[in-house]
Design a protein around this motif. Structure first.
Motif, short mmCIF file in Angstrom:
data_model
loop_
_atom_site.label_atom_id
_atom_site.label_comp_id
_atom_site.label_asym_id
_atom_site.label_seq_id
_atom_site.Cartn_x
_atom_site.Cartn_y
_atom_site.Cartn_z
N ALA A 59 -11.80 -2.73 -11.75
CA ALA A 59 -12.76 -1.95 -10.91
C ALA A 59 -12.58 -2.77 -9.59
CB ALA A 59 -14.25 -2.14 -11.17
N LYS A 60 -12.38 -4.22 -9.76
CA LYS A 60 -12.32 -5.00 -8.36
C LYS A 60 -11.22 -4.58 -7.65
CE LYS A 60 -12.60 -9.43 -6.32
NZ LYS A 60 -12.74 -10.98 -6.50
N ASP A 81 0.99 -1.17 -0.13
CA ASP A 81 0.02 -0.17 0.01
C ASP A 81 0.75 1.38 -0.29
OD1 ASP A 81 1.12 -0.08 2.61
OD2 ASP A 81 -0.77 -0.45 3.54
N LYS A 131 -1.88 2.48 -8.98
CA LYS A 131 -2.83 3.25 -9.72
C LYS A 131 -2.50 3.64 -10.85
CE LYS A 131 -5.83 7.13 -8.30
NZ LYS A 131 -5.60 7.95 -9.32
N VAL A 133 -9.52 -1.74 -8.06
CA VAL A 133 -9.48 -0.30 -7.34
C VAL A 133 -10.20 -0.12 -5.95
CG1 VAL A 133 -10.50 1.87 -7.97
CG2 VAL A 133 -9.38 0.57 -9.94
N GLU A 134 -11.39 -1.14 -6.25
CA GLU A 134 -12.20 -1.22 -4.91
C GLU A 134 -11.34 -1.70 -3.67
OE1 GLU A 134 -15.66 -3.57 -5.88
OE2 GLU A 134 -16.18 -1.88 -7.10
N SER A 135 -10.38 -2.56 -3.92
CA SER A 135 -9.60 -3.25 -2.83
C SER A 135 -8.49 -2.37 -2.60
CB SER A 135 -8.93 -4.56 -3.28
OG SER A 135 -8.10 -4.31 -4.54
N GLY A 136 -8.40 -1.04 -2.90
CA GLY A 136 -7.15 -0.34 -2.76
C GLY A 136 -6.01 -0.72 -3.36
N TYR A 137 -6.16 -1.47 -4.83
CA TYR A 137 -5.02 -1.66 -5.68
C TYR A 137 -4.20 -2.92 -5.03
CZ TYR A 137 -6.40 2.72 -7.98
OH TYR A 137 -7.13 3.42 -8.46
N SER A 186 -11.60 -8.22 -12.77
CA SER A 186 -11.92 -6.59 -13.29
C SER A 186 -11.06 -5.75 -12.47
CB SER A 186 -13.26 -6.27 -13.14
OG SER A 186 -13.53 -6.08 -11.76
#
Length: 515
Positions: free
Chosen positions: A460-461, A364, A372, A463-467, A458
């Motif tokens: 999108a998934k 992270d 990102k 991105v939702e997980s914080g990359y 995907s």
């Protein structure tokens, strides 16, 4: 009469070359100035380097004379191999050491002038970029560590028996030379250097598939494994003289800041047929990212950058403030993203295959910000998860292969988890991963379908997980070794809690039984 097969090497080529190199190394073991294989290997390398150059010069000199042209050698007399090394009873002892090491010395022809290494370091091409520049750069980072001139003469005489003018001998020596590199890799693994196994290199080159006319770069090239394999891959595509000219001029480029890998890479590429290796001897991270423009961008990057390590503050300042990190692999990832050619006018964007540690997937902070950018500006289309032990004995850190292109944002990511053979827990130094284990991945690569080892996610998934790219195989068993630290800790705590609950239940049953 026994007929030899086409691939059978005469004893005078393969076996004699092997014994010559072995005996030369045995001689060097007697020299008190050499302490180990890492000292002996560069010693043999620079000697073979000069013998190889002189043999190649002889060939070119003959070709130019037959064509009626005057030939200008890269190395002038009396510094050519034939001038000072070729005679068995030539200069030896202290006189030989002085000629090689001193800035000024008595030369083999009896005149005074620059010593051998001093002369070689002073060479420069007329327009830059030719063999003289390669020679000068190689010897600026080379030191003769052998102090006994008589033993050195014995080594030189052994190497002089190798004739690089014979194509079979060059082919054989390239294999012997790679076995020497392997010894260096095995020794260097103890000091934190990680070298990529040849099956991994071969797989990455095959699926990335460089095309003739494209420029291949490895900014952390080490001894040149990715570059040699890419060169061989491109050479198979050459059909006419102009194709070979394209291959030789700027198709293969690299960089490594350490003198020994740099020298070994040059020699490795020369032995495989690349006439003018374009290898940068400086730190590839030394340039500010913002100053890297279209002219410095390339079509393909294949690399295994160093894991861990720390760069000096001056290097970190070359990167955006919010993406500065001590993790070398993340700095190289940013450099690679900047160096890939943009896709314009219907032309395909640059593409990359890179080895990364597992921490890159779930990291992270700075790591997430880099990922990102990777997903927003590049197509991260494939992540290949390697099995345990592929990099043994250098590291037990789980590793992954990332493949991405500069042709638009990521929409979905395919994962492929390479399984261990049945009954194996991991690969080891003595039982490494063979190339054949990549067969199913290569077969799947062009016609992708989900199966027990392949799945897609995907963007999108992610991105939702914080990359977080550390996404487990939904069809496989959970592998604790690949879990992020926080998930691993949580898993252990849950198991310990469950064990405590079971122990309490057992205790209660025993207590009830006693009553």
């Amino acid at each position: 009469m026994v007929r030899k097969t086409k691939n059978e090497m005469p004893k005078t080529t393969a076996q004699q070359l092997g014994s010559l190199i072995k005996s030369a190394r045995d001689i060097m073991r007697k020299d008190k100035g050499l302490n180990g294989d890492l000292d002996r290997l560069p010693m043999l390398t620079w000697i073979m380097f000069l013998k190889f150059l002189d043999d190649m010069e002889r060939i070119r000199e003959t070709e130019e004379e037959l064509a009626g042209r005057k030939y200008k050698p890269a190395i002038e007399p009396p510094y050519r191999w034939r001038d000072w090394a070729a005679k068995e009873d030539g200069i030896t002892g202290d006189e030989l050491i002085a000629f090689i090491n001193n800035d000024e010395a008595v030369r083999p022809d009896g005149t005074k002038g620059a010593g051998l290494f001093a002369y070689l370091r002073s060479l420069h091409g007329a327009n830059g970029g030719d063999r003289r520049d390669v020679i000068a750069t190689v010897f600026r980072g080379t030191i003769n560590r052998m102090v006994n001139g008589y033993l050195l003469r014995d080594v030189i005489n052994k190497v002089n028996s190798i004739h690089f003018t014979a194509s079979e001998e060059i082919h054989t020596l390239s294999h012997l030379y790679e076995s020497m590199l392997k010894e260096m890799r095995d020794t260097a693994g103890d000091s934190g250097e990680f070298y990529t196994p040849r099956p991994v290199i071969r797989f990455m080159v095959e699926v990335t598939d460089p095309k003739l006319g494209e420029v291949v770069l490895d900014p952390a090239c080490g001894t040149g494994g990715f570059l040699v394999e890419s060169f061989e891959h491109l050479r198979k595509q050459c059909k006419k003289a102009s194709d070979f000219e394209v291959l030789q001029k700027g198709s293969i480029t690299g960089g490594d800041a350490k003198p020994l890998p740099y020298l070994l890479c040059q020699m490795n590429l020369l032995l495989h047929g690349l006439e003018y290796p374009q290898i940068d001897p400086g730190n590839s991270l030394r340039f500010p990212l913002r100053e890297i423009g279209d002219k410095e961008r390339v079509d393909i990057i294949l690399t295994n950058p160093p894991f861990g390590g720390e760069e000096e503050r001056g290097i970190l300042s070359n990167f955006p403030e919010d993406k500065q990190t001590a993790e070398t692999a993340l700095l190289f990832l940013q450099l690679i993203m900047r160096k890939l050619r943009r896709g314009t006018g219907g032309k395909r964007g640059g593409r990359c295959g890179i080895v990364v540690p597992n921490g890159t997937l779930f990291g992270d902070g700075v790591c997430a910000r880099i990922k990102k950018e990777l997903l927003e500006e590049f197509n991260l289309h494939t992540i290949v998860r390697l099995p345990n032990g592929v990099f043994a004995p250098y590291t037990g850190i789980p590793t992954n292969l990332l493949f991405f292109e500069r042709d638009g944002p990521t929409k979905e990511i395919w994962y492929y988890e390479v399984p261990l053979p049945e009954g194996r827990k991991q690969y080891t130094k003595t039982q490494p991963m063979p190339f054949e284990e990549f067969g199913p991945v290569i077969a799947w690569w062009k016609d992708r379908k989900e199966n027990g080892h392949a799945w897609k996610v995907s963007a999108a998934k992610v991105v939702e997980s914080g990359y977080n790219l550390d996404i487990k195989n939904p069809n496989g068993k959970q592998d604790l070794e690949h879990l992020p630290p926080e998930q691993l800790t949580e898993s252990i705590l849950k198991k310990e809690q469950r064990i405590a609950e079971i122990m309490a239940e057992i205790k209660q049953v025993l207590a009830d039984g006693i009553k």
